[in-house]
Design a protein around this motif. Structure first.
Motif, PDB file in Angstrom:
ATOM      1  N   GLY A  51       0.982 -25.095 -19.609  1.00  0.00           N
ATOM      2  CA  GLY A  51       1.022 -23.878 -18.690  1.00  0.00           C
ATOM      3  C   GLY A  51       1.608 -22.639 -19.625  1.00  0.00           C
ATOM      4  N   THR A  52       1.777 -22.930 -20.874  1.00  0.00           N
ATOM      5  CA  THR A  52       2.275 -21.809 -21.635  1.00  0.00           C
ATOM      6  C   THR A  52       1.099 -20.846 -22.260  1.00  0.00           C
ATOM      7  OG1 THR A  52       3.757 -23.301 -22.585  1.00  0.00           O
ATOM      8  CG2 THR A  52       3.586 -21.494 -23.901  1.00  0.00           C
ATOM      9  N   TYR A  53      -0.122 -21.190 -22.153  1.00  0.00           N
ATOM     10  CA  TYR A  53      -1.152 -20.502 -22.687  1.00  0.00           C
ATOM     11  C   TYR A  53      -2.513 -20.457 -21.666  1.00  0.00           C
ATOM     12  CZ  TYR A  53       1.108 -20.795 -27.158  1.00  0.00           C
ATOM     13  OH  TYR A  53       2.030 -20.469 -28.062  1.00  0.00           O
ATOM     14  N   VAL A  54      -3.255 -19.615 -21.839  1.00  0.00           N
ATOM     15  CA  VAL A  54      -4.332 -19.590 -20.857  1.00  0.00           C
ATOM     16  C   VAL A  54      -5.549 -19.181 -21.859  1.00  0.00           C
ATOM     17  CG1 VAL A  54      -5.400 -18.218 -19.034  1.00  0.00           C
ATOM     18  CG2 VAL A  54      -2.924 -18.591 -19.161  1.00  0.00           C
ATOM     19  N   TYR A  55      -6.915 -19.762 -21.717  1.00  0.00           N
ATOM     20  CA  TYR A  55      -7.935 -19.900 -22.194  1.00  0.00           C
ATOM     21  C   TYR A  55      -8.863 -19.324 -21.448  1.00  0.00           C
ATOM     22  CZ  TYR A  55      -5.661 -23.160 -25.540  1.00  0.00           C
ATOM     23  OH  TYR A  55      -4.977 -23.702 -26.500  1.00  0.00           O
ATOM     24  N   THR A  56      -9.704 -18.382 -21.855  1.00  0.00           N
ATOM     25  CA  THR A  56     -10.808 -17.698 -21.490  1.00  0.00           C
ATOM     26  C   THR A  56     -12.035 -17.485 -22.172  1.00  0.00           C
ATOM     27  OG1 THR A  56     -10.181 -15.179 -22.085  1.00  0.00           O
ATOM     28  CG2 THR A  56      -9.178 -16.290 -19.863  1.00  0.00           C
ATOM     29  N   GLY A  57     -13.196 -17.487 -21.514  1.00  0.00           N
ATOM     30  CA  GLY A  57     -14.351 -17.391 -22.174  1.00  0.00           C
ATOM     31  C   GLY A  57     -15.563 -16.738 -21.261  1.00  0.00           C
ATOM     32  N   GLY A  58     -16.436 -16.020 -21.883  1.00  0.00           N
ATOM     33  CA  GLY A  58     -17.646 -15.611 -21.184  1.00  0.00           C
ATOM     34  C   GLY A  58     -18.948 -15.311 -22.099  1.00  0.00           C
ATOM     35  N   GLY A  59     -19.507 -14.405 -21.534  1.00  0.00           N
ATOM     36  CA  GLY A  59     -20.853 -14.183 -22.329  1.00  0.00           C
ATOM     37  C   GLY A  59     -20.944 -13.746 -23.834  1.00  0.00           C
ATOM     38  N   GLU A  60     -19.706 -13.235 -24.060  1.00  0.00           N
ATOM     39  CA  GLU A  60     -19.490 -12.945 -25.469  1.00  0.00           C
ATOM     40  C   GLU A  60     -19.776 -14.006 -26.520  1.00  0.00           C
ATOM     41  OE1 GLU A  60     -17.106 -10.361 -22.926  1.00  0.00           O
ATOM     42  OE2 GLU A  60     -17.042 -12.242 -23.358  1.00  0.00           O
ATOM     43  N   GLY A  61     -19.503 -15.151 -26.070  1.00  0.00           N
ATOM     44  CA  GLY A  61     -19.495 -16.375 -26.980  1.00  0.00           C
ATOM     45  C   GLY A  61     -18.186 -16.486 -27.794  1.00  0.00           C
ATOM     46  N   VAL A  62     -17.097 -15.912 -27.121  1.00  0.00           N
ATOM     47  CA  VAL A  62     -15.782 -15.986 -27.864  1.00  0.00           C
ATOM     48  C   VAL A  62     -14.627 -16.442 -27.044  1.00  0.00           C
ATOM     49  CG1 VAL A  62     -14.054 -14.491 -28.892  1.00  0.00           C
ATOM     50  CG2 VAL A  62     -16.443 -13.825 -29.203  1.00  0.00           C
ATOM     51  N   LEU A  63     -14.141 -17.345 -27.504  1.00  0.00           N
ATOM     52  CA  LEU A  63     -12.878 -18.025 -26.860  1.00  0.00           C
ATOM     53  C   LEU A  63     -11.509 -17.468 -27.187  1.00  0.00           C
ATOM     54  CD1 LEU A  63     -11.838 -20.604 -25.109  1.00  0.00           C
ATOM     55  CD2 LEU A  63     -11.325 -21.830 -27.256  1.00  0.00           C
ATOM     56  N   VAL A  64     -10.710 -17.140 -25.942  1.00  0.00           N
ATOM     57  CA  VAL A  64      -9.637 -16.246 -26.136  1.00  0.00           C
ATOM     58  C   VAL A  64      -8.525 -16.967 -25.893  1.00  0.00           C
ATOM     59  CG1 VAL A  64      -8.570 -14.246 -25.798  1.00  0.00           C
ATOM     60  CG2 VAL A  64     -11.135 -14.101 -25.778  1.00  0.00           C
ATOM     61  N   LYS A  65      -7.473 -17.177 -26.404  1.00  0.00           N
ATOM     62  CA  LYS A  65      -6.059 -17.944 -26.231  1.00  0.00           C
ATOM     63  C   LYS A  65      -4.987 -16.927 -26.035  1.00  0.00           C
ATOM     64  CE  LYS A  65      -3.080 -21.263 -28.037  1.00  0.00           C
ATOM     65  NZ  LYS A  65      -2.770 -22.109 -29.294  1.00  0.00           N
ATOM     66  N   TRP A  66      -4.762 -16.968 -24.661  1.00  0.00           N
ATOM     67  CA  TRP A  66      -3.713 -15.788 -24.312  1.00  0.00           C
ATOM     68  C   TRP A  66      -2.226 -16.623 -24.219  1.00  0.00           C
ATOM     69  CZ3 TRP A  66      -5.514 -10.952 -23.317  1.00  0.00           C
ATOM     70  CH2 TRP A  66      -6.786 -10.777 -23.060  1.00  0.00           C
ATOM     71  N   SER A  67      -1.195 -15.874 -24.590  1.00  0.00           N
ATOM     72  CA  SER A  67       0.057 -16.200 -24.439  1.00  0.00           C
ATOM     73  C   SER A  67       0.858 -15.828 -22.973  1.00  0.00           C
ATOM     74  CB  SER A  67       0.950 -15.754 -25.252  1.00  0.00           C
ATOM     75  OG  SER A  67       2.508 -16.087 -25.136  1.00  0.00           O
ATOM     76  N   LEU A  68       1.050 -16.496 -22.094  1.00  0.00           N
ATOM     77  CA  LEU A  68       1.426 -16.186 -20.657  1.00  0.00           C
ATOM     78  C   LEU A  68       2.225 -15.250 -20.626  1.00  0.00           C
ATOM     79  CD1 LEU A  68       0.063 -17.054 -17.810  1.00  0.00           C
ATOM     80  CD2 LEU A  68       2.097 -18.484 -17.809  1.00  0.00           C
ATOM     81  N   ASP A  69       3.500 -15.372 -21.610  1.00  0.00           N
ATOM     82  CA  ASP A  69       4.474 -14.239 -21.810  1.00  0.00           C
ATOM     83  C   ASP A  69       4.213 -12.991 -22.227  1.00  0.00           C
ATOM     84  OD1 ASP A  69       5.851 -16.258 -20.002  1.00  0.00           O
ATOM     85  OD2 ASP A  69       6.643 -17.165 -21.857  1.00  0.00           O
ATOM     86  N   ALA A  70       3.162 -13.014 -23.165  1.00  0.00           N
ATOM     87  CA  ALA A  70       2.835 -11.600 -23.835  1.00  0.00           C
ATOM     88  C   ALA A  70       1.261 -11.471 -23.564  1.00  0.00           C
ATOM     89  CB  ALA A  70       3.429 -11.921 -25.397  1.00  0.00           C
ATOM     90  N   SER A  71       1.094 -10.406 -22.914  1.00  0.00           N
ATOM     91  CA  SER A  71      -0.598 -10.227 -22.706  1.00  0.00           C
ATOM     92  C   SER A  71      -1.177  -9.606 -24.104  1.00  0.00           C
ATOM     93  CB  SER A  71      -0.611  -8.917 -21.784  1.00  0.00           C
ATOM     94  OG  SER A  71       0.009  -7.946 -22.241  1.00  0.00           O
TER      95      SER A  71
END
Length: 860
Positions: free
Chosen positions: A263-283
């Motif tokens: 639960g430390t990181y969040v991964y998102t993806g969409g139509g751009e074809g790019v995987l984004v890795k977010w830190s939950l404590d620092a946007s």
């Protein structure tokens, strides 16, 4: 013409294609295996190689997901759209149990399951969380079922309704129990499975939720919306309003969001074809994996966070590590999931290049990812490779705009497969259209096709047909194209001796037209001497070398445009099959007369390259197999599939093939439907018989699990009494071959001294003696065979003894004379073994004389 084949003898079977990205894949607990939903089948793939390991079948309808059993990580559980639950041991592919969930607890209306989860509640009980809805409804309901009995545990708890897609619900753990999150347009529901407490939150403005995920341990929910925002929700306490934080990078809607296992990181993806890795404590702290092959559909993570699975819209699953290093890819059939957009608001066909057979590999060639064509082997059911035709970067869509990419619309091969021709097109109705005709030559060193000639605007704005000459005449290969300029052009292969480039290139040799009529399909005769071109409602016949018109065949001027033209094969080479939306017409080019005509709303016409058979598919998916010289069909099957058939092609068998159906003796007909699946018609009874016979002939050692212990089990136990009439092979292969190969296998610089190798090598050539408990020597197989046969063996490498059965009067005499012969053979074998044993104890320093001085010195 024989009797028409019966419809019931053949069934539709899926041989390839289908989506592996409709549902989220799941990793095994050790992160080495990936489980993928493929229609009603669950498949397991290796993370390291991306190769298929096993398939788990048994579901009668499409699966909505696969999960690991919380009590046993060696078991996987899958659920179908109709509520059928099956559990397998994925290591042995053994079906452990089968359960039908009770969906008729409320009423008997047909229900379809959208998603399901299996989780352990706070009471340490395993429950099935089911998301289901009625047919033709956009909303779904969440219920809880008993994992053991399949009965309903809680019904409509919270009375929430969610969207009916696979991203609309999520399940997660917290310190107080399991919580479920669901979305419905601009509403977010968070429900506790223990007390049924529900919290609802609305999203304002023109935004709505697109996906949702639950934190694995805390009461935290992540959602994505159509504006590209990631929202992190917290504070789901009774009597208080939850708060959320905004994480924004995407410009297109977020299609999937997933928490890491801790639960430390969040991964998102969409139509751009790019995987984004977010830190939950620092946007603001994020990392990117750009330039994925297509838009992201699903994101999966292993329990140890060592592997990330990214499902992309080209029907592939990219396997990467947390540092975004590529590990492997799971892909056996690629596509562009959406129909190719030829212009804004004008979607084109799903597979504009249709199906084409590659003569070199006997594979099917069709559109793959945007700007590519794929070579799919129907015999091994594997993707051979993708060929980048356009050589352009994929342009992702933009908010409020339709971006048109260049796509391949035509593909053709020469008869030997040495040449490949493609046509690519891009037209957005804003700038000048792009149209290119490319000729590719096969490079045997690179094992792929290399671009030879590129021609801009071979026609005005589009190409309707592209075909090679079956056989070159006068060592000159020709190709023909037709376009929207009402002309057909003949392209020839010539020598180029210009100052800047030398070699062979393609040029336009001649142009043909007929009465200003629109041009359509083309077809070469088998001997390449004639070319048939469809102009409006006429079929014209030309000499391709001189571009001279020979005749024009017209049935009626009121008929619609001819859409298909094809010359016959073998004994039907003098016949031309043409088709329009009204019917099928067969012409005789010798007598210039119409042989027969039948009303048929033809959509697809395919010819068998190895026979005179043709297949016609109507707009209503009716299949007809016929010969051009007879209007009576050989086989007819109405309503072949429920989906739309978009292409069909014959593929010859690569080996000897026997079939009870006469029209499948030489080739197999493959269909491509709107579900992007490759389908065939097969014999159900024959296949079951062949499978049963094949299983009976499989050695028992292959049926055992491949473990070190199973290798110690003998395949069969030999009896002391042998069949006197059976042929006995005393020895097979070259003596010492295995020992020599093992000796030469290691590299020379890593081998030990020769003095250490001679003894084991010679010992490997000795026949091992085995003794009984009482100390007497057992007879080896060679001695037993020689004793039973009563004959001496020769010194050849492979000897076959065919014993002659003795008569009753000679039995006593044979028994009296058999013992001395066997004893003499035993003595000979004992002498040979004694000599070999003595060799083992001899001094082997003579071997150093064979080595160079330097090596000898180092050894000493």
């Amino acid at each position: 013409m024989g009797t028409m084949e019966k419809e019931c003898e053949l069934i539709v079977s899926r041989k390839g294609g289908g989506s592996v990205i409709d549902r989220q894949p799941v990793f095994s607990k050790d992160g080495r295996i990936l489980f993928v939903v493929w229609g009603p089948v669950i498949r397991s793939y290796s993370i390291q190689t991306g190769e298929l390991i096993d398939s788990y079948e048994g579901l009668k309808s499409r699966a909505v997901g696969v999960v690991l059993n919380p009590d046993n990580s060696d078991h996987i559980v899958a659920c179908s759209q109709t509520g059928e639950l099956i559990e397998w041991n994925w290591r042995t592919a053994e079906q452990k149990r089968k359960l039908q969930l009770d969906l008729n607890y409320k009423n008997n209306k047909p229900k379809l399951i959208v998603n399901f989860y299996v989780a352990r509640t706070i009471e340490r009980k395993i429950k099935v969380f089911l998301v289901w809805g009625y047919e033709k409804e956009k909303n779904a309901i969440v219920d809880i079922f008993n994992f053991t009995t399949g009965k309903i545990s809680k019904t409509n708890f919270g009375q929430c309704r969610v969207d009916s897609h696979s991203h609309s619900t999520a399940i997660g753990g917290s310190n107080t129990g399991i919580c479920i999150a669901g979305i419905k347009q601009n509403e977010l529901f968070v429900i506790s499975s223990e007390d049924g407490h529900q919290m609802r939150q609305f999203l304002g403005g023109q935004r709505w939720f697109t996906c949702v995920a639950c934190h694995p341990t805390e009461a935290c929910v992540a959602t994505g919306d159509n504006s590209g925002r990631l929202l992190i929700w917290r504070g789901f306490n009774p009597g208080s309003k939850p708060v959320y934080g905004v994480y924004h990078w995407h410009t297109l809607p977020v299609r999937d969001v997933r928490f890491s296992s801790a639960g430390t990181y969040v991964y998102t993806g969409g139509g751009e074809g790019v995987l984004v890795k977010w830190s939950l404590d620092a946007s603001q702290q994020r990392s990117f994996l750009p330039r994925l092959p297509a838009s992201i559909a699903h994101i999966s993570l292993s329990s140890d966070n060592r592997c990330i699975g990214i499902s992309t819209d080209d029907n592939a699953i990219q396997i990467i590590d947390p540092q975004f290093k590529h590990l492997s890819v799971v892909q056996h059939f690629t596509w562009g999931v959406r129909p190719v957009a030829t212009a804004p608001g004008r979607p084109g066909p799903l597979f504009p290049a249709r199906l084409t057979r590659d003569p070199r590999t006997q594979s099917l060639v069709l559109n793959g990812r945007t700007g590519h064509i794929q070579f799919f082997s129907v015999h091994s059911k594997t993707l051979l490779y993708n060929l980048d035709v356009t050589g352009q970067n994929y342009l992702t869509q933009e908010r409020g705009e339709v971006i048109v990419n260049t796509e391949v619309i035509k593909v053709a091969f020469s008869s030997a497969g040495d040449w490949l021709a493609t046509v690519e097109q891009r037209d957005d109705n804003e700038i000048s259209p792009e149209l290119r005709l490319k000729f590719w030559i096969y490079d045997s060193t690179k094992q792929t096709y290399s671009l030879n000639t590129a021609i801009e605007l071979p026609h005005k704005s589009t190409v309707y047909a592209l075909e090679f000459q079956p056989s070159a005449i006068s060592n000159r290969l020709l190709a023909v194209t037709t376009g929207d300029d009402q002309k057909f052009r003949i392209w020839g292969l010539t020598e180029n001796s210009s100052l800047y480039s030398k070699g062979v290139t393609w040029i336009c040799e001649s142009v043909g037209f007929y009465q200003n009529l629109p041009v359509g399909a083309v077809s070469f005769s088998t001997d390449s001497s004639l070319l048939a071109v469809a102009f409006g409602c006429c079929v014209t016949v030309w000499i391709p070398e001189t571009n001279e018109l020979q005749c024009s065949l017209t049935h009626t001027t009121n008929d619609k445009t001819i859409s298909q033209v094809n010359f016959g094969q073998q004994d039907c080479v003098h016949l031309i099959v043409s088709a329009s939306p009204c019917g099928i017409y067969v012409w005789n080019v010798i007598t210039l007369s119409l042989m027969w005509m039948v009303p048929f709303k033809l959509s697809i016409l395919a010819a068998d390259p190895k026979s005179n058979l043709m297949a016609a598919v109507s707009a209503e998916n009716e299949l007809v197999i016929f010969r051009p010289n007879c209007p009576q069909p050989m086989f007819r099957k109405p309503a072949l599939v429920d989906s739309e058939i978009v292409a069909a092609a014959f593929v010859p068998h690569t080996s000897y093939h026997t079939s009870l159906v006469s029209w499948q003796q030489t080739s197999q007909l493959y269909f491509l439907d709107s579900n992007q699946e490759l389908l065939v018609l097969e014999e159900e009874v024959a296949n079951k018989y062949i499978d049963s016979v094949a299983l009976e002939t499989v050695p028992s050692s292959l049926k055992l699990p491949q473990t070190p212990f199973s290798a110690l089990i003998a395949e069969q136990t030999k009896s002391s009494v042998l069949d006197p009439l059976a042929e006995t092979h005393l020895q097979l292969g070259i003596p010492g071959d295995k020992a020599i190969r093992e000796l030469l296998k290691p590299p020379a610089h890593t081998m030990p001294p020769i003095s250490l190798l001679c003894a084991p090598f010679l010992r490997a050539l000795i026949v091992t003696k085995s003794r009984k408990e009482d100390g007497s020597m057992e007879r080896n197989d060679d001695e037993m065979e020689a004793e039973d046969s009563g004959m001496e063996t020769d010194d050849s490498e492979t000897s076959v003894v065919k014993p002659v059965p003795p008569t009753k009067s000679d039995n006593k005499l044979d028994l009296q004379h058999k013992t001395p012969k066997v004893k003499s053979q035993k003595v000979a074998l004992a002498d040979i073994e004694a000599k070999l044993e003595s060799i083992l104890h001899e001094n082997v320093n003579w071997s150093f004389a064979l080595l160079p001085e330097k090596s000898s010195t180092e050894t000493e």
